[in-house]
Design a protein around this motif. Structure first.
Motif, short mmCIF file in Angstrom:
data_model
loop_
_atom_site.label_atom_id
_atom_site.label_comp_id
_atom_site.label_asym_id
_atom_site.label_seq_id
_atom_site.Cartn_x
_atom_site.Cartn_y
_atom_site.Cartn_z
N TYR A 69 13.45 -14.27 -1.73
CA TYR A 69 13.72 -15.28 -0.70
C TYR A 69 13.95 -14.65 0.66
N TYR A 70 14.78 -13.63 0.72
CA TYR A 70 15.19 -13.07 2.01
C TYR A 70 14.32 -11.92 2.50
N ILE A 71 13.65 -11.23 1.60
CA ILE A 71 12.91 -10.03 2.02
C ILE A 71 11.40 -10.24 1.88
N SER A 72 10.92 -10.35 0.64
CA SER A 72 9.48 -10.48 0.44
C SER A 72 9.21 -11.02 -0.96
N GLU A 73 8.52 -12.15 -0.98
CA GLU A 73 8.14 -12.69 -2.29
C GLU A 73 7.19 -11.75 -3.02
N LEU A 74 6.24 -11.19 -2.28
CA LEU A 74 5.28 -10.28 -2.89
C LEU A 74 5.98 -9.07 -3.50
N TRP A 75 6.85 -8.41 -2.71
CA TRP A 75 7.53 -7.22 -3.22
C TRP A 75 8.55 -7.58 -4.29
N GLY A 76 9.13 -8.74 -4.20
CA GLY A 76 10.03 -9.19 -5.28
C GLY A 76 9.27 -9.34 -6.59
N ALA A 77 8.06 -9.91 -6.51
CA ALA A 77 7.24 -10.07 -7.71
C ALA A 77 6.75 -8.72 -8.23
N ILE A 78 6.38 -7.83 -7.33
CA ILE A 78 5.93 -6.50 -7.76
C ILE A 78 7.06 -5.76 -8.47
N LEU A 79 8.25 -5.75 -7.84
CA LEU A 79 9.39 -5.09 -8.48
C LEU A 79 9.78 -5.79 -9.78
N GLY A 80 9.63 -7.11 -9.81
CA GLY A 80 9.88 -7.85 -11.05
C GLY A 80 8.89 -7.48 -12.14
N GLY A 81 7.63 -7.32 -11.77
CA GLY A 81 6.63 -6.89 -12.74
C GLY A 81 6.90 -5.50 -13.28
N ILE A 82 7.35 -4.62 -12.38
CA ILE A 82 7.73 -3.26 -12.81
C ILE A 82 8.91 -3.33 -13.77
N ALA A 102 14.40 5.82 -23.26
CA ALA A 102 14.78 6.33 -21.94
C ALA A 102 13.76 6.00 -20.84
N LEU A 103 12.48 6.17 -21.10
CA LEU A 103 11.47 5.92 -20.07
C LEU A 103 11.55 4.47 -19.60
N GLY A 104 11.54 3.54 -20.53
CA GLY A 104 11.60 2.13 -20.17
C GLY A 104 12.88 1.78 -19.45
N PHE A 105 13.99 2.37 -19.90
CA PHE A 105 15.27 2.13 -19.23
C PHE A 105 15.22 2.64 -17.79
N GLY A 106 14.64 3.81 -17.60
CA GLY A 106 14.54 4.37 -16.26
C GLY A 106 13.69 3.52 -15.34
N ILE A 107 12.57 3.03 -15.84
CA ILE A 107 11.68 2.21 -15.02
C ILE A 107 12.36 0.90 -14.63
N SER A 108 12.96 0.22 -15.60
CA SER A 108 13.61 -1.06 -15.28
C SER A 108 14.84 -0.85 -14.40
N SER A 109 15.56 0.23 -14.61
CA SER A 109 16.73 0.52 -13.77
C SER A 109 16.31 0.82 -12.34
N PHE A 110 15.23 1.56 -12.16
CA PHE A 110 14.70 1.83 -10.82
C PHE A 110 14.40 0.52 -10.10
N SER A 111 13.75 -0.39 -10.80
CA SER A 111 13.41 -1.68 -10.21
C SER A 111 14.67 -2.46 -9.84
N SER A 112 15.62 -2.52 -10.75
CA SER A 112 16.86 -3.26 -10.48
C SER A 112 17.64 -2.68 -9.31
N VAL A 113 17.75 -1.37 -9.27
CA VAL A 113 18.49 -0.72 -8.19
C VAL A 113 17.78 -0.93 -6.85
N THR A 114 16.46 -0.89 -6.85
CA THR A 114 15.70 -1.15 -5.62
C THR A 114 15.96 -2.56 -5.13
N LEU A 115 15.93 -3.53 -6.05
CA LEU A 115 16.23 -4.91 -5.68
C LEU A 115 17.65 -5.03 -5.14
N LEU A 116 18.60 -4.38 -5.81
CA LEU A 116 20.00 -4.43 -5.39
C LEU A 116 20.17 -3.85 -3.98
N LEU A 117 19.62 -2.68 -3.74
CA LEU A 117 19.75 -2.05 -2.42
C LEU A 117 19.09 -2.91 -1.34
#
Length: 132
Positions: A69-82, A102-117
């Motif tokens: 909503y506040y930043i980018s719908e496209l990038w929100g969807a991309i990070l959501g897909g990741i 571990a790999l899957g946890f790392g990928i999803s955590s990266f996405s969540s932390v990026t969204l959070l920041l």
């Protein structure tokens, strides 16, 4: 309209629904009847995948919507897909062996932390603009 966020939300919920089905299948296969929550390690891994997915959904979904909503719908969807890809890899690995998550946890955590920041920075800027 946030169509991207809506598609990612439905997709994430479908992945979660599959984890629920997998717990039911594991209960039947390994004869771990409710209310039992432990027993066969394969059942416990399936249950842990489902529980962890639920825990992560609670963190991920609001962040993805706020980001979209506040930043980018496209990038929100991309990070959501990741994030979804990471959760699928997490589940696939964990079903086989706990060490393989571990790999899957790392990928999803990266996405969540990026969204959070992104949310923290953007909301912080909006708050400062409204105060000044």
């Amino acid at each position: 309209m946030l169509l991207g966020a809506s598609i990612i939300t439905v997709s994430a919920l479908l992945v979660y629904f599959v984890t629920i089905i997998n717990v039911g299948r594991a209960r039947a296969k390994y004869q771990v009847m409710p209310p039992a929550m432990s027993g066969e390690p394969n059942f416990e891994r399936a249950l842990r995948v489902q529980e962890n997915m639920l825990e992560q959904l609670i963190f991920f979904l609001p962040l993805m919507w706020i980001f979209s909503y506040y930043i980018s719908e496209l990038w929100g969807a991309i990070l959501g897909g990741i994030w979804i890809l990471g959760r699928v890899l997490y589940a696939w690995g964990y079903y086989q062996e706990a060490k393989k998550r571990a790999l899957g946890f790392g990928i999803s955590s990266f996405s969540s932390v990026t969204l959070l920041l992104g949310c923290l920075i953007t909301l912080g800027i909006l708050i400062i603009k409204n105060i000044v």
